[in-house]
Motif scaffolding. Structure first.
Motif, mmCIF file in Angstrom:
data_model
loop_
_atom_site.group_PDB
_atom_site.id
_atom_site.type_symbol
_atom_site.label_atom_id
_atom_site.label_comp_id
_atom_site.label_asym_id
_atom_site.label_seq_id
_atom_site.Cartn_x
_atom_site.Cartn_y
_atom_site.Cartn_z
ATOM 1 N N VAL A 3 0.840 -1.201 0.000
ATOM 2 C CA VAL A 3 0.000 0.000 0.000
ATOM 3 C C VAL A 3 0.875 1.251 0.000
ATOM 4 O O VAL A 3 0.562 2.221 -0.700
ATOM 5 N N GLU A 4 1.986 1.250 0.731
ATOM 6 C CA GLU A 4 2.887 2.400 0.715
ATOM 7 C C GLU A 4 3.408 2.658 -0.693
ATOM 8 O O GLU A 4 3.480 3.800 -1.144
ATOM 9 N N ARG A 5 3.773 1.606 -1.394
ATOM 10 C CA ARG A 5 4.251 1.768 -2.774
ATOM 11 C C ARG A 5 3.121 2.260 -3.677
ATOM 12 O O ARG A 5 3.326 3.121 -4.536
ATOM 13 N N ALA A 6 1.928 1.725 -3.465
ATOM 14 C CA ALA A 6 0.780 2.164 -4.257
ATOM 15 C C ALA A 6 0.481 3.640 -4.007
ATOM 16 O O ALA A 6 0.145 4.371 -4.944
ATOM 17 N N MET A 7 0.618 4.087 -2.767
ATOM 18 C CA MET A 7 0.392 5.498 -2.459
ATOM 19 C C MET A 7 1.351 6.375 -3.255
ATOM 20 O O MET A 7 0.947 7.400 -3.820
ATOM 21 N N PHE A 8 2.603 5.969 -3.315
ATOM 22 C CA PHE A 8 3.585 6.724 -4.090
ATOM 23 C C PHE A 8 3.176 6.774 -5.563
ATOM 24 O O PHE A 8 3.178 7.836 -6.184
ATOM 25 N N LEU A 9 2.816 5.623 -6.123
ATOM 26 C CA LEU A 9 2.451 5.571 -7.539
ATOM 27 C C LEU A 9 1.177 6.378 -7.818
ATOM 28 O O LEU A 9 1.066 7.014 -8.873
ATOM 29 N N LEU A 10 0.237 6.363 -6.905
ATOM 30 C CA LEU A 10 -0.988 7.142 -7.088
ATOM 31 C C LEU A 10 -0.688 8.643 -7.070
ATOM 32 O O LEU A 10 -1.290 9.403 -7.823
ATOM 33 N N ARG A 11 0.240 9.059 -6.213
ATOM 34 C CA ARG A 11 0.607 10.480 -6.132
ATOM 35 C C ARG A 11 1.447 10.921 -7.318
ATOM 36 O O ARG A 11 1.287 12.026 -7.820
ATOM 37 N N GLU A 12 2.355 10.066 -7.756
ATOM 38 C CA GLU A 12 3.387 10.502 -8.690
ATOM 39 C C GLU A 12 3.171 10.097 -10.146
ATOM 40 O O GLU A 12 3.957 10.494 -10.994
ATOM 41 N N THR A 13 2.172 9.283 -10.425
ATOM 42 C CA THR A 13 1.939 8.876 -11.807
ATOM 43 C C THR A 13 0.473 9.063 -12.164
ATOM 44 O O THR A 13 -0.371 9.236 -11.284
ATOM 45 N N GLY A 14 0.183 8.971 -13.429
ATOM 46 C CA GLY A 14 -1.190 9.039 -13.898
ATOM 47 C C GLY A 14 -1.721 7.661 -14.278
ATOM 48 O O GLY A 14 -2.765 7.558 -14.918
ATOM 49 N N ARG A 15 -1.016 6.616 -13.875
ATOM 50 C CA ARG A 15 -1.431 5.253 -14.229
ATOM 51 C C ARG A 15 -2.738 4.896 -13.548
ATOM 52 O O ARG A 15 -3.074 5.436 -12.492
ATOM 53 N N SER A 16 -3.459 3.961 -14.141
ATOM 54 C CA SER A 16 -4.758 3.578 -13.587
ATOM 55 C C SER A 16 -4.588 2.840 -12.264
ATOM 56 O O SER A 16 -3.552 2.221 -11.992
ATOM 57 N N VAL A 17 -5.619 2.911 -11.446
ATOM 58 C CA VAL A 17 -5.607 2.224 -10.150
ATOM 59 C C VAL A 17 -5.442 0.721 -10.366
ATOM 60 O O VAL A 17 -4.714 0.058 -9.620
ATOM 61 N N THR A 18 -6.060 0.188 -11.397
ATOM 62 C CA THR A 18 -5.947 -1.249 -11.674
ATOM 63 C C THR A 18 -4.513 -1.636 -12.016
ATOM 64 O O THR A 18 -4.002 -2.646 -11.513
ATOM 65 N N ASP A 19 -3.848 -0.849 -12.847
ATOM 66 C CA ASP A 19 -2.445 -1.134 -13.174
ATOM 67 C C ASP A 19 -1.569 -1.100 -11.924
ATOM 68 O O ASP A 19 -0.716 -1.964 -11.723
ATOM 69 N N ILE A 20 -1.785 -0.112 -11.083
ATOM 70 C CA ILE A 20 -1.013 0.007 -9.850
ATOM 71 C C ILE A 20 -1.293 -1.175 -8.932
ATOM 72 O O ILE A 20 -0.371 -1.732 -8.329
ATOM 73 N N CYS A 21 -2.538 -1.580 -8.861
ATOM 74 C CA CYS A 21 -2.926 -2.725 -8.041
ATOM 75 C C CYS A 21 -2.090 -3.956 -8.388
ATOM 76 O O CYS A 21 -1.513 -4.602 -7.504
ATOM 77 N N TYR A 22 -2.001 -4.264 -9.656
ATOM 78 C CA TYR A 22 -1.253 -5.454 -10.078
ATOM 79 C C TYR A 22 0.257 -5.252 -9.955
ATOM 80 O O TYR A 22 0.984 -6.180 -9.628
ATOM 81 N N GLU A 23 0.722 -4.031 -10.177
ATOM 82 C CA GLU A 23 2.162 -3.781 -10.094
ATOM 83 C C GLU A 23 2.699 -3.980 -8.676
ATOM 84 O O GLU A 23 3.807 -4.460 -8.493
ATOM 85 N N VAL A 24 1.916 -3.601 -7.678
ATOM 86 C CA VAL A 24 2.406 -3.711 -6.302
ATOM 87 C C VAL A 24 2.161 -5.093 -5.690
ATOM 88 O O VAL A 24 2.568 -5.333 -4.560
ATOM 89 N N GLY A 25 1.516 -5.996 -6.432
ATOM 90 C CA GLY A 25 1.421 -7.373 -5.973
ATOM 91 C C GLY A 25 0.066 -7.859 -5.517
ATOM 92 O O GLY A 25 -0.050 -8.981 -5.022
ATOM 93 N N PHE A 26 -0.979 -7.056 -5.675
ATOM 94 C CA PHE A 26 -2.312 -7.528 -5.305
ATOM 95 C C PHE A 26 -2.897 -8.336 -6.456
ATOM 96 O O PHE A 26 -2.629 -8.057 -7.621
ATOM 97 N N GLY A 27 -3.703 -9.318 -6.124
ATOM 98 C CA GLY A 27 -4.264 -10.218 -7.124
ATOM 99 C C GLY A 27 -5.562 -9.747 -7.736
ATOM 100 O O GLY A 27 -5.959 -10.222 -8.798
ATOM 101 N N SER A 28 -6.252 -8.817 -7.068
ATOM 102 C CA SER A 28 -7.508 -8.319 -7.621
ATOM 103 C C SER A 28 -7.727 -6.873 -7.176
ATOM 104 O O SER A 28 -7.319 -6.482 -6.077
ATOM 105 N N PRO A 29 -8.375 -6.079 -8.033
ATOM 106 C CA PRO A 29 -8.650 -4.686 -7.670
ATOM 107 C C PRO A 29 -9.527 -4.559 -6.426
ATOM 108 O O PRO A 29 -9.360 -3.630 -5.640
ATOM 109 N N GLY A 30 -10.441 -5.490 -6.227
ATOM 110 C CA GLY A 30 -11.312 -5.442 -5.050
ATOM 111 C C GLY A 30 -10.534 -5.604 -3.754
ATOM 112 O O GLY A 30 -10.730 -4.863 -2.788
#
Length: 139
Positions: A64-91
Motif C-alpha cells: 500500500v505504501e508503494r501504491a500510495m507513491f504511484l498514485l501520487r506521482e503517476t497518472g497510471r490507472s488504479v488497476t495497473d497500480i494494483c497489479y504492479e504492487v502485488g495484489f491479485g484483484s482490484p477489489g
C-alpha cells in the motif's frame, strides 16, 4: 541482549528485508520462514513479537505504501497500480488500501492533488517531508 535474541532478530530482519525487496512477488509464510531458518509457526509468532504486526499485514502495508507513491506521482490507472504492487484483484487492493489509509485509492489520488503529469509538485509550497508525514498510512 543475549546472543540467541540477537540471532533471532537478525533472522527476522533478513526475512523482512526479503519482503521489502520482493513486495510485489507472491510471498508466503513458509517461504519467508525458510529465509529465516525457522518453522512457519515460529516465524509468524516471532515476526509479530519483533515488529508488532504479522508478516501478512507488514507485506500488505508495504504494498500500500508503494501504491500510495504511484498514485501520487503517476497518472497510471488504479488497476495497473494494483497489479504492479502485488495484489491479485482490484477489489482486494481497494479494500486493503481503504483499511490502511482510511480512504479509497481514487479518493487518495484526488486528495493528493495530482494530475497525470508526473513532473509537477505533489503539493505546491508544502515541503516533501510534511507531505510524506501526512500521507503515511496508519499502522
Amino acid at each position: 541482549m543475549s546472543r540467541a535474541a540477537e540471532e533471532t532478530n537478525r533472522r527476522m530482519l533478513r526475512a523482512r528485508d526479503a519482503m521489502d525487496r520482493a513486495y510485489a512477488q507472491p510471498l508466503d509464510v513458509p517461504a519467508l520462514a525458510r529465509i529465516a531458518h525457522v518453522s512457519p509457526a515460529h516465524f509468524t509468532r516471532t515476526f509479530r513479537a519483533t515488529f508488532g504486526e504479522t508478516p501478512h499485514r507488514y507485506l500488505q502495508r508495504r504494498r500500500v505504501e508503494r501504491a500510495m507513491f504511484l498514485l501520487r506521482e503517476t497518472g497510471r490507472s488504479v488497476t495497473d497500480i494494483c497489479y504492479e504492487v502485488g495484489f491479485g484483484s482490484p477489489g482486494t487492493f481497494s479494500r486493503t488500501f481503504s483499511d490502511i489509509v482510511g480512504r479509497s485509492p481514487r479518493a487518495y489520488r484526488q486528495e493528493a492533488g495530482r494530475t497525470a503529469d508526473p513532473t509537477g509538485p505533489a503539493s505546491p509550497g508544502v515541503p516533501t517531508c510534511f507531505t510524506m508525514a501526512w500521507t503515511r498510512p496508519r499502522a
